[in-house]
Design a protein around this motif. Structure first.
Motif, PDB file in Angstrom:
ATOM      1  N   ILE A  12       0.825  -1.210   0.000  1.00  0.00           N
ATOM      2  CA  ILE A  12       0.000   0.000   0.000  1.00  0.00           C
ATOM      3  C   ILE A  12       0.860   1.262   0.000  1.00  0.00           C
ATOM      4  O   ILE A  12       1.872   1.331   0.697  1.00  0.00           O
ATOM      5  CB  ILE A  12      -0.931   0.009   1.235  1.00  0.00           C
ATOM      6  N   ILE A  29      -2.101   0.453   9.318  1.00  0.00           N
ATOM      7  CA  ILE A  29      -1.933  -0.558   8.269  1.00  0.00           C
ATOM      8  C   ILE A  29      -0.779  -1.501   8.603  1.00  0.00           C
ATOM      9  O   ILE A  29      -0.891  -2.726   8.477  1.00  0.00           O
ATOM     10  CB  ILE A  29      -1.700   0.125   6.908  1.00  0.00           C
ATOM     11  N   ILE A  58      -2.491  -1.314  -3.744  1.00  0.00           N
ATOM     12  CA  ILE A  58      -3.518  -0.326  -3.432  1.00  0.00           C
ATOM     13  C   ILE A  58      -2.872   1.022  -3.105  1.00  0.00           C
ATOM     14  O   ILE A  58      -1.844   1.081  -2.441  1.00  0.00           O
ATOM     15  CB  ILE A  58      -4.386  -0.782  -2.234  1.00  0.00           C
ATOM     16  N   ILE A 123      -9.734  -1.947   2.711  1.00  0.00           N
ATOM     17  CA  ILE A 123      -8.533  -2.442   2.035  1.00  0.00           C
ATOM     18  C   ILE A 123      -8.710  -3.905   1.647  1.00  0.00           C
ATOM     19  O   ILE A 123      -8.427  -4.313   0.508  1.00  0.00           O
ATOM     20  CB  ILE A 123      -7.298  -2.260   2.934  1.00  0.00           C
ATOM     21  N   GLU A 127      -8.965  -5.275  -2.161  1.00  0.00           N
ATOM     22  CA  GLU A 127      -7.937  -6.225  -2.593  1.00  0.00           C
ATOM     23  C   GLU A 127      -8.582  -7.503  -3.140  1.00  0.00           C
ATOM     24  O   GLU A 127      -8.062  -8.134  -4.067  1.00  0.00           O
ATOM     25  CB  GLU A 127      -7.008  -6.565  -1.428  1.00  0.00           C
TER      26      GLU A 127
END
Length: 227
Positions: A12, A29, A58, A123, A127
């Protein structure tokens, strides 16, 4: 959890000019066993460079930054990395910003006041090939092209509800933004006051707005004021 399961973490890049927000996202994250931040910065220009350097899965980017244009950055990045997925962040989710996010190819749109866990959920959903939108704005989206498949993958077009408005309804909405009464709108557009009220009812139904006060607020907030 089995560490082997997460040998290939979700990579990310985070782009946000607010340091507290950016560092908070990075910390959150990186605390997940299946994710890692491979780059972060405070502007779209450097963001594009990071995307080019790291090839993330991402990108999480704010939609409003003084330096650069995030929507253009996303379009260019997706041309270079077709499988790149994008989550847009905003402090205030207007339909105009949502429309631009969808048109630039964003898969997610999250308001910054959402709980932290919602960001993590977004997320993982994105994904996995899905879309994700904050609860407060999900009702503003219409799904189209249902049943279509491309390369065996179900696809659908996402359209902001304001795109359902006719040109006449947009004219009425512009007048509402100016604070004109139904009688004044009727005079300006050369239609009857009854027709104006019908247009306003149709607009409210399409936008899922339930009062004329909220309609006026929406019209002003979205910039429906024509000089």
């Amino acid at each position: 959890m089995d560490a082997v399961q997460y040998a290939n973490k979700i990579r990310i890049v985070v782009i946000d000019d607010h340091q507290v927000v950016r560092e908070g996202l990075v910390a959150m994250i990186n605390a997940q066993i299946d994710m890692e931040v491979v780059g972060s910065c405070d502007n779209p220009v450097r963001g594009y460079e990071l995307i080019d350097e790291t090839s993330p899965s991402i990108v999480i980017t704010d939609i409003s930054m003084p330096e650069g244009a995030p929507f253009e950055m996303v379009k260019e990045a997706k041309q270079k990395l077709p499988n790149l997925k994008v989550i847009f962040l905003t402090g205030y989710g207007t339909d105009s910003n949502l429309e631009r996010a969808l048109r630039s190819g964003g898969e997610g749109f999250i308001c910054k006041n959402e709980p932290m866990q919602d960001f993590i959920e977004a997320i993982r959903e994105i994904e996995a090939g899905h879309t994700y939108f904050s609860r407060e704005i999900s009702d503003r989206i219409v799904k189209g092209n249902e049943g279509e498949e491309q390369n065996g993958i179900y696809s659908e077009e996402l359209v902001v509800r304001k795109e359902l408005l006719s040109s006449r309804e947009v004219e009425v909405l512009c007048c509402v933004a100016k604070g004109l009464t139904a009688k004044q709108i009727a005079g300006a557009l050369k239609i009857s006051a009854k027709t104006v009220e019908r247009h306003k009812s149709n607009i409210m139904a399409k936008l899922r707005i339930h009062s004329q006060v909220d309609l006026a607020r929406y019209a002003i907030r979205e910039g429906y004021i024509v000089a």
